[in-house]
Structure formats: structure tokens, C-alpha cells
Design an enzyme around this catalytic site. Structure first.
Site, PDB file in Angstrom:
ATOM      1  CG  HIS A  17      -1.933  -0.995   1.365  1.00  0.00           C
ATOM      2  ND1 HIS A  17      -2.119  -1.765   2.493  1.00  0.00           N
ATOM      3  CD2 HIS A  17      -2.880  -1.402   0.471  1.00  0.00           C
ATOM      4  CE1 HIS A  17      -3.143  -2.585   2.308  1.00  0.00           C
ATOM      5  NE2 HIS A  17      -3.621  -2.393   1.090  1.00  0.00           N
ATOM      6  CE  LYS A  41     -10.699  -7.225   0.689  1.00  0.00           C
ATOM      7  NZ  LYS A  41      -9.682  -6.189   0.416  1.00  0.00           N
ATOM      8  NE  ARG A  92      -3.066  -7.447  -4.638  1.00  0.00           N
ATOM      9  CZ  ARG A  92      -3.844  -7.633  -3.586  1.00  0.00           C
ATOM     10  NH1 ARG A  92      -3.326  -7.792  -2.401  1.00  0.00           N
ATOM     11  NH2 ARG A  92      -5.151  -7.690  -3.715  1.00  0.00           N
ATOM     12  CB  SER A 129      -4.476  -6.516   4.401  1.00  0.00           C
ATOM     13  OG  SER A 129      -3.985  -5.280   3.971  1.00  0.00           O
TER      14      SER A 129
HETATM   15  O1  PNS Z   1      -9.478  -2.748  -2.038  1.00  0.00           O
HETATM   16  P1  PNS Z   1     -10.211  -2.817  -0.737  1.00  0.00           P
HETATM   17  O2  PNS Z   1      -9.294  -2.663   0.434  1.00  0.00           O
HETATM   18  O3  PNS Z   1     -11.028  -4.062  -0.595  1.00  0.00           O
HETATM   19  O4  PNS Z   1     -11.216  -1.571  -0.781  1.00  0.00           O
HETATM   20  C1  PNS Z   1     -12.069  -1.349   0.281  1.00  0.00           C
HETATM   21  C2  PNS Z   1     -12.947  -0.130   0.054  1.00  0.00           C
HETATM   22  C3  PNS Z   1     -13.501   0.245   1.394  1.00  0.00           C
HETATM   23  C4  PNS Z   1     -12.152   1.021  -0.497  1.00  0.00           C
HETATM   24  C5  PNS Z   1     -14.065  -0.464  -0.954  1.00  0.00           C
HETATM   25  O5  PNS Z   1     -14.723  -1.644  -0.612  1.00  0.00           O
HETATM   26  C6  PNS Z   1     -15.065   0.692  -1.039  1.00  0.00           C
HETATM   27  O6  PNS Z   1     -14.814   1.672  -1.708  1.00  0.00           O
HETATM   28  N1  PNS Z   1     -16.176   0.542  -0.289  1.00  0.00           N
HETATM   29  C7  PNS Z   1     -17.156   1.578  -0.170  1.00  0.00           C
HETATM   30  C8  PNS Z   1     -18.431   1.200  -0.904  1.00  0.00           C
HETATM   31  C9  PNS Z   1     -18.207   1.414  -2.373  1.00  0.00           C
HETATM   32  O7  PNS Z   1     -18.085   2.516  -2.842  1.00  0.00           O
HETATM   33  N2  PNS Z   1     -18.119   0.287  -3.101  1.00  0.00           N
HETATM   34  C10 PNS Z   1     -17.886   0.280  -4.503  1.00  0.00           C
HETATM   35  C11 PNS Z   1     -19.209   0.269  -5.197  1.00  0.00           C
HETATM   36  S1  PNS Z   1     -18.954   0.342  -6.914  1.00  0.00           S
END
Ligand code: PNS
Length: 150
Positions: A17, A41, A92, A129
Site C-alpha cells: 500500500h 471483508k 497486483r 493484508s
Molecule cells: O481494495 P479494498 O481494500 O477491498 O477496498 C475497500 C474499500 C472500502 C475502499 C471499498 O470496498 C469501497 O470503496 N467501499 C465503499 C463502498 C463502495 O463505494 N463500493 C464500490 C461500489 S462500486
């Protein structure tokens, strides 16, 4: 001023990250690292929002144009509320691309945002993670994968 958001769950922040945040900070005037909740998650979450914010603030202290924020709800709402039109995500592997492409297209259908993908540096391409947590929980050494305070 060009501003971008780096959204993620960062549970916990990894060296992968930090690599992406660092490289984004060289492309944009200002980068906001936004810590949100990934519904799929959520049950596997280890660190509280406060802990994740604290760790990211330490991790990003060396980058003067990077700030850290928590958010609830949609990342696109966060972008709108903060006047941000660019979302940066690290990639990745092809599996990341499949998921992130769909997110990027959904996001740009909701609001006026572009998603910029930065390929993960090869030395971090295996790093996640979820794997760091698993290795640590079984007593493995994660000192090369995350900052010392994690
Ligand atoms: O890559 P990650 O760590 O799984 O991302 C997590 C996160 C919180 C950034 C992602 O799930 C997110 O943006 N969640 C908020 C809800 C949202 O906007 N989802 C995408 C809908 S298209």
C-alpha cells in the site's frame, strides 16, 4: 490543484500500500488515503477504524502532500464531498483488474470520476493484508511485509 483519493480497507496497511501511496503522491498535488469498509471483508476485520487511521497516519508521515481520512458509504460520495475526481488503485494481478475494472466503471457511472491504476511493484505483487494477518496469527514473521508499528 490535482487531487486524488487512494481508497482501501488497509486492515492493516502493508508495504505494498505504501508503495502505491508514495507513487500516487508523486503524480498528484494532494492525495487523500481514505479508509472505508469493504462489506465482503467486514467479518474478517482485525483493526478498528481508529487503529487503521493511526497506522496510516504514521505510514504516510513522510509524504507531505498525503492526508488520511475515514469514510462510510460509497467512495464516490467521498469523492463528491471532497471535490476529488481521481481514484487511485494498485493492481497486483489480473484478478485485481477484473474486480477493479468493474468498480471503476460503476464509479464513473455514478459520478464524474476517473480511476487510475498503478501496477504494484514486483516485490509486492504477492502481498495482501489478509495474508499478512494469516501469517501473523500463526506466528510467522511479517516484519518485511508491513511497517514496524503494524
Ligand atoms: O481494495 P479494498 O481494500 O477491498 O477496498 C475497500 C474499500 C472500502 C475502499 C471499498 O470496498 C469501497 O470503496 N467501499 C465503499 C463502498 C463502495 O463505494 N463500493 C464500490 C461500489 S462500486
Amino acid at each position: 490543484m490535482r487531487r486524488a483519493v487512494c481508497p482501501g480497507s488497509f486492515d492493516p496497511v502493508t508495504n505494498g500500500h505504501i508503495d502505491i501511496i508514495s507513487r500516487a503522491s508523486q503524480l498528484f498535488d494532494e492525495v487523500v488515503v481514505a479508509i472505508g469498509v469493504n462489506k465482503s471483508k467486514a467479518s474478517a476485520r482485525l483493526f478498528s477504524a481508529e487503529e487503521r487511521i493511526e497506522m496510516l497516519e504514521k505510514a504516510c508521515a513522510e509524504f507531505p502532500n498525503v492526508t488520511v481520512a475515514g469514510f462510510e458509504g460509497l467512495r464516490t460520495t467521498f469523492c463528491e464531498e471532497n471535490g476529488i475526481r481521481a481514484i487511485v488503485k494498485g493492481l497486483r494481478a489480473v484478478s485485481d483488474f477484473d474486480y477493479e475494472l468493474q468498480m471503476a466503471q460503476m464509479n464513473s457511472s455514478l459520478v464524474d470520476v476517473e480511476t487510475i491504476f498503478i501496477p504494484t511493484s514486483p516485490e509486492y505483487s504477492f502481498l495482501a493484508s489478509s495474508l499478512v494477518k494469516e501469517v501473523a496469527m500463526f506466528g510467522g514473521d511479517v516484519s518485511a511485509l508491513v511497517p514496524p508499528f503494524v
